[in-house]
Design an enzyme around this catalytic site. Structure first.
Site, PDB file in Angstrom:
ATOM      1  N   LYS A   1      28.849  25.575  47.124  1.00  0.00           N
ATOM      2  CA  LYS A   1      28.489  25.066  45.788  1.00  0.00           C
ATOM      3  C   LYS A   1      29.151  23.720  45.549  1.00  0.00           C
ATOM      4  O   LYS A   1      30.377  23.602  45.602  1.00  0.00           O
ATOM      5  CB  LYS A   1      28.930  26.075  44.712  1.00  0.00           C
ATOM      6  CG  LYS A   1      28.741  25.575  43.266  1.00  0.00           C
ATOM      7  CD  LYS A   1      29.143  26.632  42.229  1.00  0.00           C
ATOM      8  CE  LYS A   1      29.132  26.054  40.813  1.00  0.00           C
ATOM      9  NZ  LYS A   1      29.564  27.044  39.789  1.00  0.00           N
TER      10      LYS A   1
ATOM     11  N   ASP B   1      31.162  20.539  35.952  1.00  0.00           N
ATOM     12  CA  ASP B   1      30.425  21.576  35.226  1.00  0.00           C
ATOM     13  C   ASP B   1      30.845  21.591  33.761  1.00  0.00           C
ATOM     14  O   ASP B   1      31.876  22.174  33.409  1.00  0.00           O
ATOM     15  CB  ASP B   1      30.682  22.948  35.879  1.00  0.00           C
ATOM     16  CG  ASP B   1      29.886  24.061  35.201  1.00  0.00           C
ATOM     17  OD1 ASP B   1      28.995  23.750  34.385  1.00  0.00           O
ATOM     18  OD2 ASP B   1      30.154  25.242  35.513  1.00  0.00           O
TER      19      ASP B   1
ATOM     20  N   LYS C   1      30.706  24.430  27.669  1.00  0.00           N
ATOM     21  CA  LYS C   1      31.996  25.110  27.786  1.00  0.00           C
ATOM     22  C   LYS C   1      32.923  24.633  26.671  1.00  0.00           C
ATOM     23  O   LYS C   1      32.768  23.519  26.181  1.00  0.00           O
ATOM     24  CB  LYS C   1      32.652  24.742  29.130  1.00  0.00           C
ATOM     25  CG  LYS C   1      32.034  25.411  30.338  1.00  0.00           C
ATOM     26  CD  LYS C   1      32.808  25.043  31.607  1.00  0.00           C
ATOM     27  CE  LYS C   1      32.165  25.665  32.823  1.00  0.00           C
ATOM     28  NZ  LYS C   1      32.251  27.140  32.843  1.00  0.00           N
TER      29      LYS C   1
ATOM     30  N   ASP D   1      34.645  22.299  40.562  1.00  0.00           N
ATOM     31  CA  ASP D   1      33.497  23.191  40.763  1.00  0.00           C
ATOM     32  C   ASP D   1      32.701  22.846  42.028  1.00  0.00           C
ATOM     33  O   ASP D   1      31.664  23.444  42.288  1.00  0.00           O
ATOM     34  CB  ASP D   1      32.604  23.169  39.513  1.00  0.00           C
ATOM     35  CG  ASP D   1      31.880  24.475  39.265  1.00  0.00           C
ATOM     36  OD1 ASP D   1      32.321  25.503  39.825  1.00  0.00           O
ATOM     37  OD2 ASP D   1      30.882  24.479  38.527  1.00  0.00           O
TER      38      ASP D   1
ATOM     39  N   ASP E   1      25.206  27.469  31.728  1.00  0.00           N
ATOM     40  CA  ASP E   1      26.508  27.430  32.402  1.00  0.00           C
ATOM     41  C   ASP E   1      26.512  28.297  33.668  1.00  0.00           C
ATOM     42  O   ASP E   1      27.424  28.211  34.482  1.00  0.00           O
ATOM     43  CB  ASP E   1      27.606  27.881  31.429  1.00  0.00           C
ATOM     44  CG  ASP E   1      28.999  27.498  31.906  1.00  0.00           C
ATOM     45  OD1 ASP E   1      29.101  26.706  32.872  1.00  0.00           O
ATOM     46  OD2 ASP E   1      29.977  27.986  31.306  1.00  0.00           O
TER      47      ASP E   1
ATOM     48  N   GLU F   1      24.967  27.835  36.304  1.00  0.00           N
ATOM     49  CA  GLU F   1      24.183  26.851  37.067  1.00  0.00           C
ATOM     50  C   GLU F   1      24.388  26.988  38.569  1.00  0.00           C
ATOM     51  O   GLU F   1      23.502  26.641  39.349  1.00  0.00           O
ATOM     52  CB  GLU F   1      24.549  25.428  36.616  1.00  0.00           C
ATOM     53  CG  GLU F   1      25.797  24.800  37.279  1.00  0.00           C
ATOM     54  CD  GLU F   1      27.095  25.554  36.995  1.00  0.00           C
ATOM     55  OE1 GLU F   1      27.148  26.306  36.019  1.00  0.00           O
ATOM     56  OE2 GLU F   1      28.064  25.384  37.780  1.00  0.00           O
TER      57      GLU F   1
ATOM     58  N   ARG G   1      24.456  29.546  40.576  1.00  0.00           N
ATOM     59  CA  ARG G   1      23.490  30.429  41.248  1.00  0.00           C
ATOM     60  C   ARG G   1      22.120  29.764  41.359  1.00  0.00           C
ATOM     61  O   ARG G   1      21.369  30.052  42.281  1.00  0.00           O
ATOM     62  CB  ARG G   1      23.454  31.778  40.524  1.00  0.00           C
ATOM     63  CG  ARG G   1      22.990  31.708  39.104  1.00  0.00           C
ATOM     64  CD  ARG G   1      23.363  32.961  38.313  1.00  0.00           C
ATOM     65  NE  ARG G   1      24.789  33.001  37.983  1.00  0.00           N
ATOM     66  CZ  ARG G   1      25.363  33.990  37.309  1.00  0.00           C
ATOM     67  NH1 ARG G   1      24.656  35.044  36.905  1.00  0.00           N
ATOM     68  NH2 ARG G   1      26.650  33.954  37.048  1.00  0.00           N
TER      69      ARG G   1
HETATM   70  N1  BES Z   1      31.941  27.086  37.415  1.00  0.00           N
HETATM   71  C1  BES Z   1      31.850  28.215  36.563  1.00  0.00           C
HETATM   72  C2  BES Z   1      32.747  29.364  37.021  1.00  0.00           C
HETATM   73  C3  BES Z   1      34.219  29.177  36.818  1.00  0.00           C
HETATM   74  C4  BES Z   1      34.803  29.489  35.605  1.00  0.00           C
HETATM   75  C5  BES Z   1      35.016  28.778  37.858  1.00  0.00           C
HETATM   76  C6  BES Z   1      36.159  29.368  35.453  1.00  0.00           C
HETATM   77  C7  BES Z   1      36.379  28.656  37.700  1.00  0.00           C
HETATM   78  C8  BES Z   1      36.955  28.948  36.499  1.00  0.00           C
HETATM   79  C9  BES Z   1      30.420  28.760  36.550  1.00  0.00           C
HETATM   80  O1  BES Z   1      29.432  27.814  36.682  1.00  0.00           O
HETATM   81  C10 BES Z   1      30.249  29.434  35.220  1.00  0.00           C
HETATM   82  O2  BES Z   1      30.400  28.785  34.224  1.00  0.00           O
HETATM   83  N2  BES Z   1      29.980  30.731  35.245  1.00  0.00           N
HETATM   84  C11 BES Z   1      29.822  31.486  34.055  1.00  0.00           C
HETATM   85  C12 BES Z   1      28.693  32.454  34.281  1.00  0.00           C
HETATM   86  C13 BES Z   1      28.262  33.183  33.026  1.00  0.00           C
HETATM   87  C14 BES Z   1      27.657  32.207  32.034  1.00  0.00           C
HETATM   88  C15 BES Z   1      27.263  34.243  33.413  1.00  0.00           C
HETATM   89  C16 BES Z   1      31.133  32.239  33.791  1.00  0.00           C
HETATM   90  O3  BES Z   1      31.754  32.703  34.740  1.00  0.00           O
HETATM   91  O4  BES Z   1      31.518  32.320  32.631  1.00  0.00           O
HETATM   92 ZN    ZN Z   2      29.955  26.067  37.785  1.00  0.00          ZN
HETATM   93 ZN    ZN Z   3      28.898  26.869  34.847  1.00  0.00          ZN
END
Ligand code: BES
Ligand code: ZN
Ligand code: ZN
Length: 476
Positions: free
Chosen positions: A244, A249, A256, A267, A326, A328, A330
């Site tokens: 990834k 992000d 966020k 990210d 968010d 994104e 996947r």
């Molecule tokens: N890049 C984030 C995941 C992340 C969060 C990595 C905190 C490191 C620290 C990812 O893109 C994301 O925001 N995922 C969301 C998914 C949710 C909206 C289903 C998450 O984990 O909150």
């Molecule tokens: Zn992300």
């Molecule tokens: Zn995200």
């Protein structure tokens, strides 16, 4: 760092600092260490600095109980010794190999702990640079010459891990998708067994990579889909890494919170890990056929950004409702996985900072691995134990898959319930590998701020050593 092996006594070790281990309750043969050695302790992590004359400075390192000793402890100690070397402004270090069952693994641990433990990112520190003092330039492992190969191997993958950390640490205004592509091109230029192919935004849209197109449409930065191919004359199935590469992000329209958002420059840690693992595998000349694919983009909010509820079509034709912008990672991995399988990958491993949920489940000690293939999952777990980059398996189940069904499209990128976030994300990804043996490694907890002695705060380079170890084991 220059690294070598020499069979020499402590007395003749020609270095600004010489380190020697001592087990709990152990002692040195008379005259080996000289005056003051009675004060030295074998307690794990204890450090006693002696001035015996020859060598000038001798650091006695507590190894702890002999029965509990392992290579992970040695990595930690090597990093602590590198810290002592820094305090003393020593630019050369010699390390007497402690008694170990597997001398090669022990030598590798010393090299890895020293190189990772000496890491600094000072690219943006102007005048302050000199305050940090000189860098450690040479490491000599005092041991049998047969260890030269292991030591060189460890140097190669440890420096690769530090290069991944550089990519991680580089802020998002300097590390853009085009910069990751440039690094891939540089790697390809270094070997006639490697080719690289890079798609820009126009090519990504023309190919129908709807996830990468949708995530990138909120900002002005052009996305990239990077493919590296290494023909290493492997006899086994073609392996592929996918990483990834979200260079920043923000969450997009599902923005966020502001606090801590600066961490989202990390990210792209999956991309950094797979690129530099690939580079190390090529440098080591390991006999394997390897693909590495990186989808890379920023995730920004704007008037042109993808919106919650929008429906997109991924590269394999499946439709997805974007119910949270968010989620994104996947979406871009879905295209990349389908592309990777189409390119002939027979085993696929993706690394991604995919979910905050994995941090809740496993902290920064283990990454989560989720796989449709038991053999691949256990090979990765074994490589994790060997390298110290640990993984713990989480399950797949049809009930999780059910949670990722869409209302008006085939799939939703958001689970119907909040629970099991790491697994539902992986279940979504599984829809894009077409049954190919695949493992997903969620590194959101292990990619930065791991706070181990040899990784410290900031980017950890997690995944480089794991993937190199896996390939070494596969071709063994
Ligand atoms: N890049 C984030 C995941 C992340 C969060 C990595 C905190 C490191 C620290 C990812 O893109 C994301 O925001 N995922 C969301 C998914 C949710 C909206 C289903 C998450 O984990 O909150
Ligand atoms: Zn992300
Ligand atoms: Zn995200």
């Amino acid at each position: 760092m220059k690294v070598d092996v020499r069979q020499s006594s402590l007395r003749d070790a020609d270095a600004a600092l010489v380190a020697v281990g001592l087990f709990e309750g152990g002692s040195f043969a008379d005259g080996v260490v000289g005056p003051g050695s009675d004060d030295a302790k074998g307690t794990f992590r204890s450090m006693t600095l002696l001035y015996p004359g020859e060598p000038r400075r001798l650091l006695v390192v507590g190894l702890g109980e002999r029965d509990d000793f392992d290579v992970e402890k040695l990595r930690v100690l090597a990093a602590l010794v590198a810290g002592e070397a820094k305090k003393l402004e020593a630019t050369s270090l010699a390390w007497a190999l402690p008694a170990a069952e597997d001398e090669e693994a022990a030598a590798e641990a010393i090299v890895t702990g020293t190189i990772l433990g000496s890491y600094r990112f000072d690219r943006f520190k102007g005048s302050g640079k000199d305050d940090e003092g000189p860098r450690l330039e040479t490491l000599t492992v005092l041991g049998p010459a047969e260890l030269a190969g292991a030591v060189e191997t460890a140097r190669i993958y440890s420096e690769a891990a530090n290069r991944a950390r550089d990519l991680q640490e580089t802020p998002a205004n300097f590390a853009k998708p085009e910069d990751l592509a440039r690094r891939a091109e540089e790697i390809a230029a270094g070997s006639d067994k490697v080719t690289v192919e890079v798609f820009d935004g126009d090519a990504i849209r023309a190919k129908g990579m709807g996830g990468l197109a949708a995530v990138s449409q909120g900002g002005p930065v052009d996305p990239r889909l990077i493919t590296l191919r290494y023909s290493g004359a492997g006899s086994g199935p073609t392996l592929a890494f996918v990483g990834k590469g979200v260079t920043f992000d923000t969450g997009g329209i599902s923005l966020k919170p502001g606090a801590g958002m600066q961490e989202m420059k990390f990210d792209m840690s999956g991309a950094a890990a797979v690129l530099e693992a690939f580079a190390a595998i090529v440098e080591l000349g390991l006999p394997i056929d390897l693909l590495t694919v990186v989808p890379s983009t920023e995730n920004m909010p704007s008037g042109t950004a993808v919106k919650p509820g929008d429906v997109i079509t991924q590269y394999n034709g499946k439709t997805v409702e974007v119910n949270n912008t968010d989620a994104e990672g996947r979406l871009i991995l879905a295209d990349a996985l389908a592309w990777t399988v189409e390119q002939g990958a027979e085993r696929v491993i993706d690394l991604a900072t995919l979910t905050g949920a994995v941090l809740v489940a496993l902290g920064s000690t283990y990454a989560a691995v989720i796989s449709n293939d038991d053999a691949l999952a256990s090979e990765i777990a074994a490589a994790g134990e060997e390298s110290g980059e640990l993984v713990w398996r989480l399950p797949l189940h049809p009930e999780y898959k059910e949670m990722m069904k869409g209302t008006v499209a085939d799939l939703s990128n958001l689970g119907s319930k909040r629970e099991a976030g790491t697994i539902t994300a992986a279940s979504f990804l599984e829809e894009f590998v077409d049954g190919t043996p695949w493992a997903h490694i969620d590194i959101a907890g292990t990619a930065w701020d791991v706070n181990r002695a040899y990784t410290g705060k900031g980017g950890s380079g997690y995944g480089v050593r794991l993937l190199v170890q896996l390939v070494r084991d596969l071709v063994d």
